[in-house]
Scaffold this motif. Structure first.
Motif, short mmCIF file in Angstrom:
data_model
loop_
_atom_site.label_atom_id
_atom_site.label_comp_id
_atom_site.label_asym_id
_atom_site.label_seq_id
_atom_site.Cartn_x
_atom_site.Cartn_y
_atom_site.Cartn_z
N ALA A 36 0.81 -1.23 0.00
CA ALA A 36 0.00 0.00 0.00
C ALA A 36 0.84 1.28 0.00
O ALA A 36 0.50 2.22 -0.72
N PRO A 37 1.92 1.37 0.79
CA PRO A 37 2.72 2.61 0.75
C PRO A 37 3.29 2.91 -0.64
O PRO A 37 3.32 4.07 -1.07
N THR A 38 3.73 1.89 -1.35
CA THR A 38 4.24 2.10 -2.70
C THR A 38 3.13 2.59 -3.62
O THR A 38 3.33 3.51 -4.42
N ALA A 39 1.97 1.97 -3.52
CA ALA A 39 0.83 2.38 -4.35
C ALA A 39 0.50 3.85 -4.11
O ALA A 39 0.35 4.63 -5.06
N LEU A 40 0.41 4.23 -2.87
CA LEU A 40 0.08 5.62 -2.53
C LEU A 40 1.12 6.59 -3.06
O LEU A 40 0.79 7.60 -3.68
N SER A 41 2.38 6.26 -2.86
CA SER A 41 3.46 7.13 -3.30
C SER A 41 3.44 7.33 -4.81
O SER A 41 3.54 8.45 -5.30
N VAL A 42 3.30 6.25 -5.56
CA VAL A 42 3.34 6.35 -7.02
C VAL A 42 2.07 7.00 -7.56
O VAL A 42 2.13 7.85 -8.45
N MET A 43 0.92 6.62 -7.02
CA MET A 43 -0.34 7.18 -7.51
C MET A 43 -0.44 8.68 -7.27
O MET A 43 -1.06 9.40 -8.05
N LEU A 44 0.17 9.17 -6.20
CA LEU A 44 0.12 10.60 -5.90
C LEU A 44 1.27 11.39 -6.52
O LEU A 44 1.28 12.61 -6.46
N SER A 45 2.21 10.69 -7.14
CA SER A 45 3.34 11.35 -7.75
C SER A 45 2.89 12.19 -8.95
O SER A 45 2.00 11.80 -9.70
N LYS A 46 3.53 13.30 -9.14
CA LYS A 46 3.26 14.16 -10.29
C LYS A 46 4.06 13.73 -11.52
O LYS A 46 3.84 14.22 -12.61
N ASN A 47 5.00 12.82 -11.33
CA ASN A 47 5.85 12.34 -12.41
C ASN A 47 5.18 11.12 -13.07
O ASN A 47 5.10 10.05 -12.48
N ASP A 48 4.73 11.29 -14.30
CA ASP A 48 4.05 10.20 -15.02
C ASP A 48 4.94 8.97 -15.20
O ASP A 48 4.43 7.86 -15.33
N LEU A 49 6.24 9.16 -15.21
CA LEU A 49 7.15 8.04 -15.42
C LEU A 49 7.26 7.13 -14.20
O LEU A 49 7.74 6.00 -14.31
N ASP A 50 6.82 7.59 -13.04
CA ASP A 50 6.90 6.77 -11.83
C ASP A 50 6.07 5.49 -11.96
O ASP A 50 6.47 4.45 -11.43
N MET A 51 4.97 5.55 -12.66
CA MET A 51 4.14 4.36 -12.87
C MET A 51 4.91 3.33 -13.71
O MET A 51 4.93 2.15 -13.40
N PHE A 52 5.56 3.79 -14.77
CA PHE A 52 6.36 2.89 -15.60
C PHE A 52 7.55 2.32 -14.82
O PHE A 52 7.90 1.15 -14.97
N SER A 53 8.15 3.15 -13.98
CA SER A 53 9.26 2.68 -13.15
C SER A 53 8.79 1.61 -12.18
O SER A 53 9.50 0.62 -11.96
N ALA A 54 7.60 1.78 -11.60
CA ALA A 54 7.05 0.79 -10.68
C ALA A 54 6.82 -0.54 -11.40
O ALA A 54 7.09 -1.61 -10.85
N ILE A 55 6.36 -0.47 -12.64
CA ILE A 55 6.18 -1.69 -13.43
C ILE A 55 7.53 -2.35 -13.68
O ILE A 55 7.68 -3.57 -13.53
N GLY A 56 8.53 -1.56 -14.04
CA GLY A 56 9.87 -2.08 -14.29
C GLY A 56 10.49 -2.74 -13.07
O GLY A 56 11.19 -3.75 -13.19
N ARG A 57 10.23 -2.19 -11.90
CA ARG A 57 10.75 -2.75 -10.64
C ARG A 57 9.90 -3.92 -10.15
O ARG A 57 10.22 -4.54 -9.14
N GLN A 58 8.80 -4.17 -10.82
CA GLN A 58 7.81 -5.18 -10.43
C GLN A 58 7.13 -4.83 -9.11
O GLN A 58 6.68 -5.70 -8.38
#
Length: 77
Positions: A36-58
């Motif tokens: 959950a903390p990772t989800a919250l951090s990425v979903m609230l990020s203003k950087n659109d690339l953070d979602m792709f980075s999260a996918i890359g890190r699995q």
């Protein structure tokens, strides 16, 4: 979350959103986060690339319709 301990279903219909605890078998897309903390951090990020980075890190696995998943992440943040 990946361990299944936390899940929410969001239903979009007639310009309204309803949230329900738990997963849905009828979902067009699933965003399965490592925690959950990772989800919250990425979903609230203003950087659109953070979602792709999260996918890359699995840290995030997207099941189903990728377009729906990214649309949801844009409006949720």
């Amino acid at each position: 979350t990946k361990d299944g301990r936390q899940a929410w279903t969001y239903c979009f219909r007639n310009c309204r959103v309803k949230a329900f605890p738990g997963a849905s078998r009828k979902a067009t897309a699933e965003l399965v986060w490592i925690d959950a903390p990772t989800a919250l951090s990425v979903m609230l990020s203003k950087n659109d690339l953070d979602m792709f980075s999260a996918i890359g890190r699995q840290d995030l696995v997207v099941n189903g319709n990728l377009q729906d998943a990214f649309w949801f992440s844009e409006i949720a943040g």
